[in-house]
Design a protein around this motif. Structure first.
Motif, PDB file in Angstrom:
ATOM      1  N   SER A  77      43.443  48.166  23.376  1.00  0.00           N
ATOM      2  CA  SER A  77      42.372  48.366  24.068  1.00  0.00           C
ATOM      3  C   SER A  77      41.700  47.112  24.571  1.00  0.00           C
ATOM      4  O   SER A  77      41.513  46.161  24.241  1.00  0.00           O
ATOM      5  CB  SER A  77      41.641  48.945  22.852  1.00  0.00           C
ATOM      6  OG  SER A  77      42.059  50.378  22.237  1.00  0.00           O
ATOM      7  N   PHE A  78      40.905  47.815  25.933  1.00  0.00           N
ATOM      8  CA  PHE A  78      40.265  46.692  26.625  1.00  0.00           C
ATOM      9  C   PHE A  78      38.800  47.348  26.660  1.00  0.00           C
ATOM     10  O   PHE A  78      38.799  48.523  27.369  1.00  0.00           O
ATOM     11  CB  PHE A  78      40.855  46.365  27.803  1.00  0.00           C
ATOM     12  CG  PHE A  78      40.016  45.317  28.606  1.00  0.00           C
ATOM     13  CD1 PHE A  78      40.048  43.972  28.637  1.00  0.00           C
ATOM     14  CD2 PHE A  78      38.942  45.769  29.591  1.00  0.00           C
ATOM     15  CE1 PHE A  78      39.405  43.089  29.330  1.00  0.00           C
ATOM     16  CE2 PHE A  78      38.323  45.004  30.552  1.00  0.00           C
ATOM     17  CZ  PHE A  78      38.769  43.465  30.110  1.00  0.00           C
ATOM     18  N   SER A  79      37.677  46.658  26.254  1.00  0.00           N
ATOM     19  CA  SER A  79      36.603  47.140  26.508  1.00  0.00           C
ATOM     20  C   SER A  79      35.313  46.168  27.072  1.00  0.00           C
ATOM     21  O   SER A  79      34.363  46.694  26.906  1.00  0.00           O
ATOM     22  CB  SER A  79      35.804  47.625  25.047  1.00  0.00           C
ATOM     23  OG  SER A  79      35.876  46.536  24.171  1.00  0.00           O
ATOM     24  N   GLU A  80      35.810  45.300  27.652  1.00  0.00           N
ATOM     25  CA  GLU A  80      34.628  44.278  28.261  1.00  0.00           C
ATOM     26  C   GLU A  80      34.341  44.858  29.554  1.00  0.00           C
ATOM     27  O   GLU A  80      34.657  44.166  30.900  1.00  0.00           O
ATOM     28  CB  GLU A  80      35.501  42.853  28.254  1.00  0.00           C
ATOM     29  CG  GLU A  80      35.783  42.380  26.646  1.00  0.00           C
ATOM     30  CD  GLU A  80      36.445  41.240  26.897  1.00  0.00           C
ATOM     31  OE1 GLU A  80      36.186  40.201  27.858  1.00  0.00           O
ATOM     32  OE2 GLU A  80      37.664  40.965  26.210  1.00  0.00           O
ATOM     33  N   ILE A  81      33.848  45.781  29.779  1.00  0.00           N
ATOM     34  CA  ILE A  81      33.612  46.510  30.854  1.00  0.00           C
ATOM     35  C   ILE A  81      32.041  46.750  31.148  1.00  0.00           C
ATOM     36  O   ILE A  81      31.428  47.590  30.348  1.00  0.00           O
ATOM     37  CB  ILE A  81      34.384  47.963  31.291  1.00  0.00           C
ATOM     38  CG1 ILE A  81      35.805  47.610  30.793  1.00  0.00           C
ATOM     39  CG2 ILE A  81      34.070  48.720  32.655  1.00  0.00           C
ATOM     40  CD1 ILE A  81      36.759  49.150  30.577  1.00  0.00           C
ATOM     41  N   GLU A  82      31.411  46.249  32.215  1.00  0.00           N
ATOM     42  CA  GLU A  82      30.078  46.275  32.569  1.00  0.00           C
ATOM     43  C   GLU A  82      29.683  47.573  33.343  1.00  0.00           C
ATOM     44  O   GLU A  82      30.693  47.710  34.062  1.00  0.00           O
ATOM     45  CB  GLU A  82      29.613  45.122  32.914  1.00  0.00           C
ATOM     46  CG  GLU A  82      29.912  44.559  34.518  1.00  0.00           C
ATOM     47  CD  GLU A  82      31.302  44.270  34.640  1.00  0.00           C
ATOM     48  OE1 GLU A  82      31.339  43.301  35.669  1.00  0.00           O
ATOM     49  OE2 GLU A  82      32.214  44.343  33.663  1.00  0.00           O
ATOM     50  N   PRO A  83      28.458  47.963  33.454  1.00  0.00           N
ATOM     51  CA  PRO A  83      28.162  48.978  34.640  1.00  0.00           C
ATOM     52  C   PRO A  83      28.348  48.169  35.733  1.00  0.00           C
ATOM     53  O   PRO A  83      28.342  47.076  35.925  1.00  0.00           O
ATOM     54  CB  PRO A  83      26.874  49.160  34.158  1.00  0.00           C
ATOM     55  CG  PRO A  83      26.731  48.773  33.068  1.00  0.00           C
ATOM     56  CD  PRO A  83      27.505  47.562  32.495  1.00  0.00           C
ATOM     57  N   ASP A  84      28.987  49.088  36.927  1.00  0.00           N
ATOM     58  CA  ASP A  84      29.158  48.524  38.197  1.00  0.00           C
ATOM     59  C   ASP A  84      30.344  47.417  38.146  1.00  0.00           C
ATOM     60  O   ASP A  84      29.958  46.231  38.318  1.00  0.00           O
ATOM     61  CB  ASP A  84      28.018  48.181  38.784  1.00  0.00           C
ATOM     62  CG  ASP A  84      26.887  49.128  38.986  1.00  0.00           C
ATOM     63  OD1 ASP A  84      27.337  50.213  39.531  1.00  0.00           O
ATOM     64  OD2 ASP A  84      25.820  48.878  38.972  1.00  0.00           O
ATOM     65  N   PRO A  85      31.395  47.597  37.515  1.00  0.00           N
ATOM     66  CA  PRO A  85      32.269  46.510  37.093  1.00  0.00           C
ATOM     67  C   PRO A  85      32.688  45.708  38.314  1.00  0.00           C
ATOM     68  O   PRO A  85      32.796  46.197  39.344  1.00  0.00           O
ATOM     69  CB  PRO A  85      33.557  47.353  36.278  1.00  0.00           C
ATOM     70  CG  PRO A  85      33.462  48.612  37.169  1.00  0.00           C
ATOM     71  CD  PRO A  85      32.063  48.820  37.280  1.00  0.00           C
ATOM     72  N   SER A  86      33.041  44.524  37.823  1.00  0.00           N
ATOM     73  CA  SER A  86      33.221  43.438  38.825  1.00  0.00           C
ATOM     74  C   SER A  86      34.599  43.238  39.064  1.00  0.00           C
ATOM     75  O   SER A  86      35.608  43.557  38.381  1.00  0.00           O
ATOM     76  CB  SER A  86      32.837  42.223  38.438  1.00  0.00           C
ATOM     77  OG  SER A  86      33.319  41.334  37.478  1.00  0.00           O
ATOM     78  N   ALA A  87      35.089  42.556  40.241  1.00  0.00           N
ATOM     79  CA  ALA A  87      36.555  42.271  40.371  1.00  0.00           C
ATOM     80  C   ALA A  87      37.023  41.295  39.220  1.00  0.00           C
ATOM     81  O   ALA A  87      38.161  41.313  38.943  1.00  0.00           O
ATOM     82  CB  ALA A  87      36.593  41.801  41.746  1.00  0.00           C
ATOM     83  N   HIS A  88      36.136  40.354  38.948  1.00  0.00           N
ATOM     84  CA  HIS A  88      36.523  39.654  37.644  1.00  0.00           C
ATOM     85  C   HIS A  88      37.005  40.227  36.555  1.00  0.00           C
ATOM     86  O   HIS A  88      37.922  40.076  35.855  1.00  0.00           O
ATOM     87  CB  HIS A  88      35.420  38.499  37.603  1.00  0.00           C
ATOM     88  CG  HIS A  88      35.034  37.745  38.432  1.00  0.00           C
ATOM     89  ND1 HIS A  88      35.882  36.682  39.164  1.00  0.00           N
ATOM     90  CD2 HIS A  88      33.748  37.783  39.116  1.00  0.00           C
ATOM     91  CE1 HIS A  88      35.165  36.111  40.089  1.00  0.00           C
ATOM     92  NE2 HIS A  88      33.971  36.838  40.358  1.00  0.00           N
ATOM     93  N   THR A  89      36.330  41.312  36.165  1.00  0.00           N
ATOM     94  CA  THR A  89      36.560  42.279  35.109  1.00  0.00           C
ATOM     95  C   THR A  89      37.923  43.070  35.320  1.00  0.00           C
ATOM     96  O   THR A  89      38.585  43.073  34.319  1.00  0.00           O
ATOM     97  CB  THR A  89      35.561  43.318  34.859  1.00  0.00           C
ATOM     98  OG1 THR A  89      34.174  42.633  34.406  1.00  0.00           O
ATOM     99  CG2 THR A  89      35.918  44.148  33.676  1.00  0.00           C
ATOM    100  N   VAL A  90      38.278  43.358  36.620  1.00  0.00           N
ATOM    101  CA  VAL A  90      39.318  44.070  36.810  1.00  0.00           C
ATOM    102  C   VAL A  90      40.507  43.166  36.619  1.00  0.00           C
ATOM    103  O   VAL A  90      41.582  43.354  36.104  1.00  0.00           O
ATOM    104  CB  VAL A  90      39.268  44.559  38.502  1.00  0.00           C
ATOM    105  CG1 VAL A  90      40.731  45.157  38.781  1.00  0.00           C
ATOM    106  CG2 VAL A  90      38.419  45.775  38.459  1.00  0.00           C
ATOM    107  N   ALA A  91      40.310  41.831  36.956  1.00  0.00           N
ATOM    108  CA  ALA A  91      41.439  40.932  36.764  1.00  0.00           C
ATOM    109  C   ALA A  91      41.712  40.766  35.327  1.00  0.00           C
ATOM    110  O   ALA A  91      42.925  40.442  34.956  1.00  0.00           O
ATOM    111  CB  ALA A  91      40.919  39.509  37.923  1.00  0.00           C
ATOM    112  N   LYS A  92      40.657  40.489  34.583  1.00  0.00           N
ATOM    113  CA  LYS A  92      40.875  40.355  33.441  1.00  0.00           C
ATOM    114  C   LYS A  92      41.513  41.500  32.646  1.00  0.00           C
ATOM    115  O   LYS A  92      42.466  41.054  31.564  1.00  0.00           O
ATOM    116  CB  LYS A  92      39.367  39.949  32.622  1.00  0.00           C
ATOM    117  CG  LYS A  92      39.574  39.556  31.164  1.00  0.00           C
ATOM    118  CD  LYS A  92      38.292  39.107  30.487  1.00  0.00           C
ATOM    119  CE  LYS A  92      38.383  38.428  29.365  1.00  0.00           C
ATOM    120  NZ  LYS A  92      36.888  38.138  28.996  1.00  0.00           N
ATOM    121  N   ALA A  93      40.922  42.789  32.888  1.00  0.00           N
ATOM    122  CA  ALA A  93      41.731  43.954  32.533  1.00  0.00           C
ATOM    123  C   ALA A  93      43.518  43.940  32.779  1.00  0.00           C
ATOM    124  O   ALA A  93      44.102  44.220  31.961  1.00  0.00           O
ATOM    125  CB  ALA A  93      40.939  45.118  32.639  1.00  0.00           C
TER     126      ALA A  93
END
Length: 387
Positions: free
Chosen positions: A67-83
């Protein structure tokens, strides 16, 4: 026949609906012959009984899951890369999204990268990827965005300070969506109201869009009836499972249509209201809605009259213009009943930004879809009227 008169319609997602529908997950992952599954989930849901039940179903199906839950509102490209990195490390062949629009958008973006490579920036725009993403099962936990069935995902490029829309009507919707009101029970009342109004605006703007067609009209009228007829009960009590299911179905219907018809001035204005004054997307839409509805009414009073009927207003026998006005009145009453602020000043808007916002709105190209042509001066006046 004029080629410009030809329209199309597409919905590639299989939908399962009803209380307890999430229990089909074990069967579904077996159908995909999945051994390793990656879950994108709202952080607030990780410790809930619902997530625990989902994990139990996956364990019983013999599926290893991360599971991956480090997702902010209006998610960033950095979050996508980490996921994506976490998904690759797990070796997943199937994706599961449990959450709202942000979580589903991250899952969609991960699926695109898993099969197409590169960075998510490479796919900004319309049909910029050709290889089908990893299959996605989506379990929405808010009744609002319709992301589970829409052909787009929106990812924020924090370096350029803009939102990237990645669109593909055939390949970007989830393969399977599970509309289960049991997944909505932990939603706070204000989130239920704001996300529900987001869904209502999708249906309303899609219905009056210049690109609407017979099929989208039918779905949107049903969506408007479901959403307006159940949102008050749902906001009052998220344990009302029938109201929750009706909200999910209304949201999904609107999610199917708006990517094919485009949206209008409410979404256009809300883009910049949200960005400039740090409001949620749903609240930004809800505050702008009554003012835009009043502006757009003269462009298509016949459709506005049918909106009033869908919202259960007694308009039969009224002159068309009076029936159309009843739709605007019903929208204002709905917003008031849900505690939506009536004016932009109530949510901290600064009128000094209106000139710039009006210019950006006029450059955004929504006249392709909005029923009434809107100039920069018109947008400026709409912001003033909403203030």
């Amino acid at each position: 026949m004029n080629p410009s008169d030809i329209t199309s319609f597409l919905c590639p997602t299989r939908l399962y609906m009803g209380a307890g529908a999430y229990r089909k997950l074990g069967e579904l992952v077996r159908q995909y012959d999945c051994k390793r599954l990656f879950i994108a989930i709202d952080a607030a849901l990780r410790e809930t009984a619902f997530h625990a039940d989902v994990c139990k179903l996956l364990d019983e199906a013999g599926v290893a899951h991360a599971s991956f839950s480090e997702i902010e509102p209006d998610p960033s490209a950095h979050t996508v890369a980490k996921a994506f990195e976490a998904c690759q490390a797990h070796g997943a062949t199937l994706l599961l999204a449990i959450g709202g629009g942000s979580t589903m958008d991250v899952a969609k973006a991960v699926g695109i990268l898993a099969t197409n490579g590169g960075r998510i920036h490479d796919y900004e725009g319309i049909e910029k990827f050709k290889t089908p993403p990893l299959p996605l099962i989506a379990v929405p936990t808010t009744a609002g965005t319709g992301s589970e069935v829409s052909g787009s995902c929106v990812i924020t490029d924090t370096d350029r300070q803009l939102k990237m829309s990645i669109r593909h009507a055939a390949l970007n919707p989830a393969a399977v969506a599970i509309l289960d009101p049991l997944a909505l029970r932990t939603v706070p009342a204000h989130v239920a109201a704001h996300s529900g109004m987001d869904a209502f605006v999708h249906a309303f703007e899609s219905y009056v869009s210049r690109q609407a067609n017979i099929l989208t009209d039918a779905l949107n009228l049903q969506a408007l009836a479901l959403l307006s007829g159940n949102i008050r009960q749902f906001v009052a009590n998220r344990e009302n499972l029938q109201a929750g299911l009706n909200m999910l179905c209304g949201s999904a219907l609107a999610g199917i249509t708006f990517g094919q018809t485009g949206l209008g001035n409410v979404h256009c204005m809300a883009r910049f209201v949200g960005a400039y004054f740090h409001l949620s997307h749903g609240l930004s839409n809800a505050v702008c809605l009554p003012h835009v509805a009043r502006f757009n009414l003269p462009a298509n009073p016949a459709k506005f009259a049918r909106v009033a009927e869908a919202m259960d207003r007694p308009v039969r026998g009224l002159p068309e213009r009076d029936a159309a006005q009843a739709a605007v009145d019903a929208i204002e009453t709905l917003c008031r009943d849900l505690g939506i602020p009536a004016r932009l000043r109530e949510v901290g808007a600064d009128p000094a930004r209106f000139d710039e916002m009006a210019q950006l709105c006029s450059q955004a190209g929504y006249n392709r879809w909005n029923p009434r042509h809107t100039s920069t001066a018109d947008f400026r006046q709409l912001f003033e009227l909403a203030y």
